[in-house]
Design a protein around this motif. Structure first.
Motif, PDB file in Angstrom:
ATOM      1  N   LEU A   1      -3.056   3.878   0.352  1.00  0.00           N
ATOM      2  CA  LEU A   1      -1.639   3.568   0.251  1.00  0.00           C
ATOM      3  C   LEU A   1      -0.839   4.839   0.509  1.00  0.00           C
ATOM      4  O   LEU A   1      -1.319   5.950   0.250  1.00  0.00           O
TER       5      LEU A   1
ATOM      6  N   ARG B   1       0.809  -0.200   2.566  1.00  0.00           N
ATOM      7  CA  ARG B   1      -0.624  -0.448   2.406  1.00  0.00           C
ATOM      8  C   ARG B   1      -1.277  -0.241   3.768  1.00  0.00           C
ATOM      9  O   ARG B   1      -1.206  -1.086   4.655  1.00  0.00           O
TER      10      ARG B   1
ATOM     11  N   VAL C   1       1.289  -5.329  -5.189  1.00  0.00           N
ATOM     12  CA  VAL C   1       0.535  -4.554  -4.199  1.00  0.00           C
ATOM     13  C   VAL C   1      -0.695  -5.320  -3.735  1.00  0.00           C
ATOM     14  O   VAL C   1      -1.066  -5.283  -2.560  1.00  0.00           O
TER      15      VAL C   1
ATOM     16  N   VAL D   1      -5.582   0.331  -4.716  1.00  0.00           N
ATOM     17  CA  VAL D   1      -4.732  -0.856  -4.849  1.00  0.00           C
ATOM     18  C   VAL D   1      -4.681  -1.320  -6.297  1.00  0.00           C
ATOM     19  O   VAL D   1      -3.608  -1.662  -6.823  1.00  0.00           O
TER      20      VAL D   1
ATOM     21  N   TRP E   1       4.342  -3.057   4.504  1.00  0.00           N
ATOM     22  CA  TRP E   1       4.966  -2.267   3.459  1.00  0.00           C
ATOM     23  C   TRP E   1       5.955  -3.121   2.683  1.00  0.00           C
ATOM     24  O   TRP E   1       6.366  -4.194   3.121  1.00  0.00           O
TER      25      TRP E   1
END
Length: 290
Positions: free
Chosen positions: A74, A68, A40, A29, A48
């Motif tokens: 991811l 995610r 993010v 992340v 998403w």
């Protein structure tokens, strides 16, 4: 639904143009937050968003779905571009971060023009081990995508090419730019209408191109935006859009006789043409923002 979509289209056919890349590890992340345009870190697990990877000058290399899955996993879904090349380029920025970037040929993407069974908006449903479902439509254009393990030995059906073409047209109707090689590193996120998709953040902190994106946003310097056009003759991305004999802008994306053109925000309602043939303005559909 696209105008030329056959009623006999097989549900959940393969989307032939999708390529997948995973980012996995404790720093997945953090790495994505520093490289991509969307926030993010603020995205919840099992959700998403649209995102983009930009050059240092704020030009768009690729637009993609960022899912995610968890705090350390991811999945990126690319509709255009070489996922192998992008994964290789991303690898150059890993340095000491604990993240593994992998092209996922073990997964495939299927889709249908139908309502999702469980996914809603940005929330995904299911898992990659069996089936991950995503909502890719809006109230007036229902679409669902499913990511599943690749089944060896299954050939692509003829209907898959029909669905892939129809899906591309629907993308353009919803204002999602589809960038071929000649149109990459050419447009800013604002010019491509990524604000409509919530595809970039101007407050999350640094990422490639962030300074230019933020400056354009806060100073109100965006002078061009996307316009959906109905073409009367085939055209290629990069073709000029003319008005009264003068070049007004150019086409960024094409799907059959539909096109997304980047045109000035302030222009007259005069007739447009592409390649000497008439082009009609169409309204963009809402519903794809996440």
């Amino acid at each position: 639904m696209p105008d030329n979509l056959s009623p006999d289209l097989v549900a959940y056919a393969l989307l032939e143009d999708r390529q997948l890349v995973s980012l996995a590890g404790p720093d997945a992340v953090t790495f994505a937050q520093a490289q991509f345009s969307s926030d993010v870190a603020a995205l919840s697990d099992s959700h998403w968003q649209w995102s983009a990877w930009l050059t240092a000058k704020g030009r768009t290399i690729a637009v993609f779905q960022l899912i995610r899955l968890s705090s350390d996993a991811l999945l990126l879904v690319f509709a255009d571009g070489d996922a192998d090349a992008i994964a290789s380029q991303l690898q150059r920025f890993v340095f000491r971060r604990k993240v593994k970037i992998t092209r996922r040929d073990d997964l495939q993407v299927r889709a249908a023009f139908a309502a999702p069974q469980a996914a809603v908006g940005a929330a995904v449903a299911g898992s990659l081990e069996e089936m991950l479902e995503l909502d890719l439509g809006g109230a007036d254009l229902l679409r669902v995508m499913r990511i599943t393990p690749t089944v060896a030995g299954i050939k692509t059906a003829d209907a898959d090419a029909v669905l892939t073409a129809a899906w591309r047209q629907a993308d353009l109707r919803l204002g999602l730019p589809r960038l071929v090689a000649s149109q990459r590193e050419h447009w800013t996120p604002q010019q491509l209408g990524l604000d409509r998709l919530n595809g970039y953040s101007v407050r999350k902190g640094c990422y490639p191109g962030q300074e230019i994106v933020a400056r354009t946003h806060f100073l109100g310097k965006a002078k061009r935006a996307l316009q959906l056009l109905q073409l009367s003759a085939p055209a290629e991305p990069g073709a000029s859009v003319e008005q009264d004999g003068s070049v007004l802008g150019s086409i960024a994306s094409v799907a059959d006789r539909l096109a997304l053109a980047v045109l000035p925000l302030e222009t007259s309602d005069g007739a447009l043409s592409v390649g000497g043939e008439p082009a009609q303005r169409l309204p963009l559909h809402d519903g794809l923002a996440r």
